[in-house]
Design a protein around this motif. Structure first.
Motif, PDB file in Angstrom:
ATOM      1  N   TYR A 135      -3.533   9.065   4.789  1.00 22.42           N
ATOM      2  CA  TYR A 135      -4.748   8.472   4.258  1.00 22.42           C
ATOM      3  C   TYR A 135      -5.690   8.139   5.407  1.00 22.42           C
ATOM      4  O   TYR A 135      -5.280   7.556   6.407  1.00 22.42           O
ATOM      5  CB  TYR A 135      -4.431   7.227   3.444  1.00 22.42           C
ATOM      6  CG  TYR A 135      -3.694   7.550   2.169  1.00 22.42           C
ATOM      7  CD1 TYR A 135      -4.318   8.277   1.160  1.00 22.42           C
ATOM      8  CD2 TYR A 135      -2.375   7.158   1.994  1.00 22.42           C
ATOM      9  CE1 TYR A 135      -3.656   8.594  -0.008  1.00 22.42           C
ATOM     10  CE2 TYR A 135      -1.693   7.473   0.825  1.00 22.42           C
ATOM     11  CZ  TYR A 135      -2.339   8.190  -0.172  1.00 22.42           C
ATOM     12  OH  TYR A 135      -1.666   8.512  -1.319  1.00 22.42           O
ATOM     13  N   PRO A 188       0.813  -1.215   0.000  1.00 23.32           N
ATOM     14  CA  PRO A 188       0.000   0.000   0.000  1.00 23.32           C
ATOM     15  C   PRO A 188       0.852   1.273   0.000  1.00 23.32           C
ATOM     16  O   PRO A 188       1.991   1.278   0.473  1.00 23.32           O
ATOM     17  CB  PRO A 188      -0.800  -0.100   1.305  1.00 23.32           C
ATOM     18  CG  PRO A 188      -0.748  -1.532   1.683  1.00 23.32           C
ATOM     19  CD  PRO A 188       0.539  -2.076   1.140  1.00 23.32           C
ATOM     20  N   LYS A 189       0.262   2.339  -0.514  1.00 21.97           N
ATOM     21  CA  LYS A 189       0.943   3.638  -0.550  1.00 21.97           C
ATOM     22  C   LYS A 189       1.115   4.187   0.863  1.00 21.97           C
ATOM     23  O   LYS A 189       0.310   3.912   1.750  1.00 21.97           O
ATOM     24  CB  LYS A 189       0.138   4.648  -1.373  1.00 21.97           C
ATOM     25  CG  LYS A 189       0.018   4.309  -2.835  1.00 21.97           C
ATOM     26  CD  LYS A 189      -0.783   5.372  -3.578  1.00 21.97           C
ATOM     27  CE  LYS A 189      -2.261   5.243  -3.275  1.00 21.97           C
ATOM     28  NZ  LYS A 189      -3.102   6.165  -4.043  1.00 21.97           N
ATOM     29  N   ASN A 221      -8.807   6.607   4.889  1.00 20.21           N
ATOM     30  CA  ASN A 221      -9.705   5.504   4.566  1.00 20.21           C
ATOM     31  C   ASN A 221      -8.867   4.341   4.036  1.00 20.21           C
ATOM     32  O   ASN A 221      -7.739   4.525   3.576  1.00 20.21           O
ATOM     33  CB  ASN A 221     -10.796   5.924   3.567  1.00 20.21           C
ATOM     34  CG  ASN A 221     -10.239   6.335   2.219  1.00 20.21           C
ATOM     35  OD1 ASN A 221      -9.039   6.540   2.044  1.00 20.21           O
ATOM     36  ND2 ASN A 221     -11.113   6.463   1.240  1.00 20.21           N
ATOM     37  N   LYS A 222      -9.419   3.149   4.127  1.00 24.73           N
ATOM     38  CA  LYS A 222      -8.671   1.950   3.727  1.00 24.73           C
ATOM     39  C   LYS A 222      -8.373   1.927   2.234  1.00 24.73           C
ATOM     40  O   LYS A 222      -7.385   1.325   1.807  1.00 24.73           O
ATOM     41  CB  LYS A 222      -9.422   0.697   4.163  1.00 24.73           C
ATOM     42  CG  LYS A 222      -9.453   0.578   5.675  1.00 24.73           C
ATOM     43  CD  LYS A 222     -10.094  -0.695   6.136  1.00 24.73           C
ATOM     44  CE  LYS A 222     -10.307  -0.603   7.622  1.00 24.73           C
ATOM     45  NZ  LYS A 222      -9.696  -1.531   8.435  1.00 24.73           N
ATOM     46  N   GLU A 223      -9.187   2.588   1.439  1.00 20.07           N
ATOM     47  CA  GLU A 223      -8.978   2.635  -0.011  1.00 20.07           C
ATOM     48  C   GLU A 223      -7.853   3.585  -0.403  1.00 20.07           C
ATOM     49  O   GLU A 223      -7.442   3.614  -1.550  1.00 20.07           O
ATOM     50  CB  GLU A 223     -10.273   3.049  -0.725  1.00 20.07           C
ATOM     51  CG  GLU A 223     -11.445   2.105  -0.516  1.00 20.07           C
ATOM     52  CD  GLU A 223     -12.123   2.270   0.840  1.00 20.07           C
ATOM     53  OE1 GLU A 223     -12.718   1.295   1.310  1.00 20.07           O
ATOM     54  OE2 GLU A 223     -12.033   3.369   1.438  1.00 20.07           O
ATOM     55  N   GLN A 224      -7.384   4.368   0.536  1.00 20.46           N
ATOM     56  CA  GLN A 224      -6.318   5.351   0.332  1.00 20.46           C
ATOM     57  C   GLN A 224      -6.668   6.365  -0.757  1.00 20.46           C
ATOM     58  O   GLN A 224      -5.851   6.713  -1.592  1.00 20.46           O
ATOM     59  CB  GLN A 224      -4.996   4.662   0.008  1.00 20.46           C
ATOM     60  CG  GLN A 224      -4.490   3.810   1.147  1.00 20.46           C
ATOM     61  CD  GLN A 224      -3.123   3.249   0.884  1.00 20.46           C
ATOM     62  OE1 GLN A 224      -2.883   2.608  -0.128  1.00 20.46           O
ATOM     63  NE2 GLN A 224      -2.219   3.514   1.799  1.00 20.46           N
ATOM     64  N   THR A 225      -7.895   6.860  -0.682  1.00 19.46           N
ATOM     65  CA  THR A 225      -8.332   7.886  -1.627  1.00 19.46           C
ATOM     66  C   THR A 225      -8.581   9.223  -0.934  1.00 19.46           C
ATOM     67  O   THR A 225      -8.660  10.240  -1.602  1.00 19.46           O
ATOM     68  CB  THR A 225      -9.623   7.445  -2.342  1.00 19.46           C
ATOM     69  OG1 THR A 225     -10.617   7.145  -1.357  1.00 19.46           O
ATOM     70  CG2 THR A 225      -9.375   6.220  -3.220  1.00 19.46           C
ATOM     71  N   LYS A 226      -8.705   9.200   0.401  1.00 15.78           N
ATOM     72  CA  LYS A 226      -8.946  10.426   1.158  1.00 15.78           C
ATOM     73  C   LYS A 226      -7.731  10.749   2.016  1.00 15.78           C
ATOM     74  O   LYS A 226      -7.246   9.897   2.763  1.00 15.78           O
ATOM     75  CB  LYS A 226     -10.173  10.293   2.058  1.00 15.78           C
ATOM     76  CG  LYS A 226     -11.476  10.162   1.317  1.00 15.78           C
ATOM     77  CD  LYS A 226     -12.622  10.083   2.303  1.00 15.78           C
ATOM     78  CE  LYS A 226     -13.946   9.877   1.581  1.00 15.78           C
ATOM     79  NZ  LYS A 226     -15.046   9.717   2.546  1.00 15.78           N
TER      80      LYS A 226
END
Length: 166
Positions: free
Chosen positions: A70, A46-47, A72-77
């Motif tokens: 990040y 993960p990033k 959120n788990k999706e690493q978009t926020k």
């Protein structure tokens, strides 16, 4: 007599410990600066992206740390992820830290110095994990997370660089 008091006070003044706690001085180069890093966890995982600010508070007796990352788990926020505290504990004669995150977790452990390097150690599940801020210069630190024992990295999970943002 008044002159003698002034002379004595002027000699003692530099020796008095006002303001920041000297036991927290290993953080001095990080204070009132914004630090940022990007990378990936081991094996192209993960990033990792963080922006961190350090500041003294409570008359220099603690350091507050605000971290963005990040959220959120999706690493978009990207947003406020952690709030931390560093404090010198008079009883144990160690620097302790607490890191509270947006997911409701708290990480706690000890901090120590190896020269100009700053080392955090904490329990993570069954493992003892080390985060190291390895001093390069006043505006750069190599940052590693992994298993570190007796001055040797046994495994590195993250290896990146924190740079001061001007």
């Amino acid at each position: 007599m008044k002159l003698i008091k002034i002379i004595v006070l002027s000699l003692l003044f530099p020796m008095l410990n006002f303001g920041q706690n000297q036991d927290l001085a290993l953080f001095d180069n990080l204070i009132d600066k914004t630090w940022s890093a990007e990378g990936r966890w081991e094996n192209n995982g993960p990033k990792f992206k963080q922006e961190i600010k350090f500041s003294y508070d409570l008359e220099g007796s603690i350091i507050l740390v605000d971290s963005k990352g990040y959220i959120n788990k999706e690493q978009t926020k990207f947003g406020n992820r952690n709030h931390g505290i560093r404090q010198y504990d008079q009883t144990s004669k160690t620097i302790k830290f607490w890191e509270f995150d947006v997911f409701g977790n708290v990480t706690k452990g000890k901090v120590y110095a190896e020269g100009k390097n700053i080392i955090y150690q904490y329990q993570y599940g069954d493992s003892v994990i080390t985060d190291m801020w390895e001093y390069v210069d006043d505006s750069t630190y190599n940052f590693k997370v992994g298993s570190y024992h007796n001055g040797t990295w046994k495994q590195v999970y993250l290896n990146t660089v924190f740079k001061e943002q001007k």
